[in-house]
Design a protein around this motif. Structure first.
Motif, PDB file in Angstrom:
ATOM      1  N   VAL A   1      -0.710  13.262   4.638  1.00  0.00           N
ATOM      2  CA  VAL A   1      -0.472  11.999   3.922  1.00  0.00           C
ATOM      3  C   VAL A   1       0.893  11.406   4.219  1.00  0.00           C
ATOM      4  O   VAL A   1       1.235  10.335   3.709  1.00  0.00           O
ATOM      5  CB  VAL A   1      -0.637  12.166   2.382  1.00  0.00           C
TER       6      VAL A   1
ATOM      7  N   LYS B   1       2.656   4.707  -1.207  1.00  0.00           N
ATOM      8  CA  LYS B   1       2.144   5.889  -1.884  1.00  0.00           C
ATOM      9  C   LYS B   1       3.290   6.846  -2.181  1.00  0.00           C
ATOM     10  O   LYS B   1       4.426   6.637  -1.743  1.00  0.00           O
ATOM     11  CB  LYS B   1       1.068   6.555  -1.037  1.00  0.00           C
TER      12      LYS B   1
ATOM     13  N   SER C   1      -0.016  11.925  -4.353  1.00  0.00           N
ATOM     14  CA  SER C   1      -0.384  13.301  -4.010  1.00  0.00           C
ATOM     15  C   SER C   1       0.625  14.267  -4.618  1.00  0.00           C
ATOM     16  O   SER C   1       1.797  13.914  -4.812  1.00  0.00           O
ATOM     17  CB  SER C   1      -0.413  13.489  -2.488  1.00  0.00           C
TER      18      SER C   1
ATOM     19  N   ASN D   1      -0.127   3.679  -6.616  1.00  0.00           N
ATOM     20  CA  ASN D   1      -1.287   4.331  -7.238  1.00  0.00           C
ATOM     21  C   ASN D   1      -1.867   5.461  -6.400  1.00  0.00           C
ATOM     22  O   ASN D   1      -2.652   6.267  -6.894  1.00  0.00           O
ATOM     23  CB  ASN D   1      -2.385   3.291  -7.503  1.00  0.00           C
ATOM     24  N   ASP D   2      -1.513   5.507  -5.125  1.00  0.00           N
ATOM     25  CA  ASP D   2      -1.968   6.578  -4.237  1.00  0.00           C
ATOM     26  C   ASP D   2      -0.943   7.699  -4.302  1.00  0.00           C
ATOM     27  O   ASP D   2       0.102   7.647  -3.646  1.00  0.00           O
ATOM     28  CB  ASP D   2      -2.109   6.029  -2.810  1.00  0.00           C
TER      29      ASP D   2
ATOM     30  N   SER E   1       0.830  -1.203   0.000  1.00  0.00           N
ATOM     31  CA  SER E   1       0.000   0.000   0.000  1.00  0.00           C
ATOM     32  C   SER E   1       0.870   1.261   0.000  1.00  0.00           C
ATOM     33  O   SER E   1       0.560   2.239   0.663  1.00  0.00           O
ATOM     34  CB  SER E   1      -0.929   0.001   1.225  1.00  0.00           C
TER      35      SER E   1
ATOM     36  N   LYS F   1      -4.328  13.445  -5.397  1.00  0.00           N
ATOM     37  CA  LYS F   1      -4.687  14.334  -4.289  1.00  0.00           C
ATOM     38  C   LYS F   1      -3.818  15.581  -4.404  1.00  0.00           C
ATOM     39  O   LYS F   1      -2.612  15.475  -4.640  1.00  0.00           O
ATOM     40  CB  LYS F   1      -4.424  13.639  -2.947  1.00  0.00           C
TER      41      LYS F   1
END
Length: 378
Positions: free
Chosen positions: A211, A125, A173, A170-171, A123, A189
């Motif tokens: 984040v 980012k 900002s 994929n996450d 997960s 984001k």
């Protein structure tokens, strides 16, 4: 996670310290949280136990503190598990069987850490710093942020996004500032650096503080990089890792507008831990590599990163800091050097080329010449 040296800290005294550092009155904070001033006063004086998780979340946002650390302090104060964890277990009872399996199999701390790292890797980012003026690119950035420069029909930022997504990140900002409306891709984001003309990379990062947790890569927006660079970075299990190119000197041959004296260089020890980082005098010391503008943090590393930033901001605001004239103008490398100076280990992820910095008109023209060969292969 509460470390042994933090176990003498209480939830109440810690939030009082943060409140005073930020110059916020007790009544003012209580009003913003939505609780009585007397209730907050009792918490700070340890007359009441730490509040529920919804209030802790508000305190975290208002005092710019890591919510996981606050929850851990709250749990320790109550001599129980952190409130956010107890809430999660109550709403997800199946998690109990997982915890019981860990207990039955008597997993070691190393094994538990390995499980946590595996989960975080899946997960990961990214945070891209794209607020700067890019003035050294002259006419090319008169109406565009430099991350929006064209490379083979796609912008520099799009090229970065493609690489991140190819590596399973994929996450993503982006911190915008200069010509912010020009950066407007879906699925990202966005955070706004409202003072980009007066601050620098380090302070820009913290406009997206919310984040900065979990497993996160933070990178400059003016670098082209290949997937192998991100892949190697993601493989690092160290709390704080910086990406260092050891095949760096050749890139400066004939580079006039950005001479070698301006490189953000790194000297590291036999364990690949940073000893010196920044614009080191290359004529006097043996430089091992160049920092490419990419850093990775684990969740614990993110906590360290944020806690020391706020501590140093309180001390050095409007004052000289490392090589910067003021803390506001500090580079990321100034902050990393400070962490190293106080004994925090910063690991080097070693690469050999596979990236380019686009800082000047000269850089842009050279990158375009070799782009099809190196970055646009089908």
């Amino acid at each position: 996670m509460i470390k042994s040296e933090d176990k003498n800290k209480s939830f109440g005294s810690y939030i009082r310290k943060l409140r005073l550092q930020l110059g916020i009155g007790q009544r003012e904070l209580a009003k913003k949280i939505g609780i009585a001033a007397s209730f907050l006063n009792d918490i700070e004086k340890e007359k009441r136990s730490a509040p529920k998780s919804n209030i802790i979340k508000k305190i975290s946002l208002l005092l710019k503190s890591d919510i996981d650390y606050l929850n851990d302090l709250a749990g320790f104060s109550k001599k129980t598990v952190a409130p956010d964890i107890s809430d999660y277990i109550e709403s997800n009872p199946k998690i109990v069987s997982l915890i019981r399996s860990i207990k039955k199999n008597e997993l070691s701390n190393d094994q538990i850490n390995e499980i946590e790292m595996t989960i975080n890797k899946n997960s990961s980012k990214a945070l891209i710093i794209a607020a700067g003026l890019g003035s050294r690119l002259k006419k090319h950035t008169e109406n565009l942020p430099k991350c929006m420069l064209d490379f083979g029909g796609r912008t520099l930022l799009q090229r970065q996004l493609e690489v991140y997504k190819k590596c399973g990140v994929n996450d993503i900002s982006v911190i915008r500032g200069y010509k912010k409306n020009k950066i407007n891709y879906k699925g990202l984001k966005y955070f706004e650096n409202t003072d980009y003309q007066n601050n620098n990379i380090l302070n820009s990062i913290f406009y997206a503080e919310e984040v900065i947790n979990g497993n996160i890569i933070i990178s400059y927006s003016d670098i082209l990089f290949e997937p192998i660079v991100v892949k190697r970075t993601l493989e690092s299990n160290h709390d704080i890792s910086v990406v260092v190119d050891i095949d760096w000197r050749g890139y400066y041959v004939g580079r006039k507008d950005h001479p070698i004296s301006e490189a953000e260089n790194v000297i590291f020890n036999s364990n690949n831990e940073v000893e010196k980082i920044g614009k080191i005098n290359t004529g006097k010391e043996e430089v091992h590599g160049e920092f490419i503008g990419m850093i990775k943090l684990t969740n614990r590393g993110a906590n360290i990163f944020k806690q020391h930033f706020h501590r140093l901001k309180t001390i050095y605001w409007n004052k000289p800091f490392q090589r910067a004239k003021t803390f506001q103008k500090a580079y990321l490398t100034d902050f990393i050097q400070e962490l190293v100076d106080i004994g925090i280990k910063v690991h080097c992820v070693i690469i050999e080329s596979g990236w380019k910095e686009i800082d000047t008109v000269e850089d842009y023209k050279k990158a375009l010449v070799g782009f099809n060969k190196k970055f646009n292969k089908k």
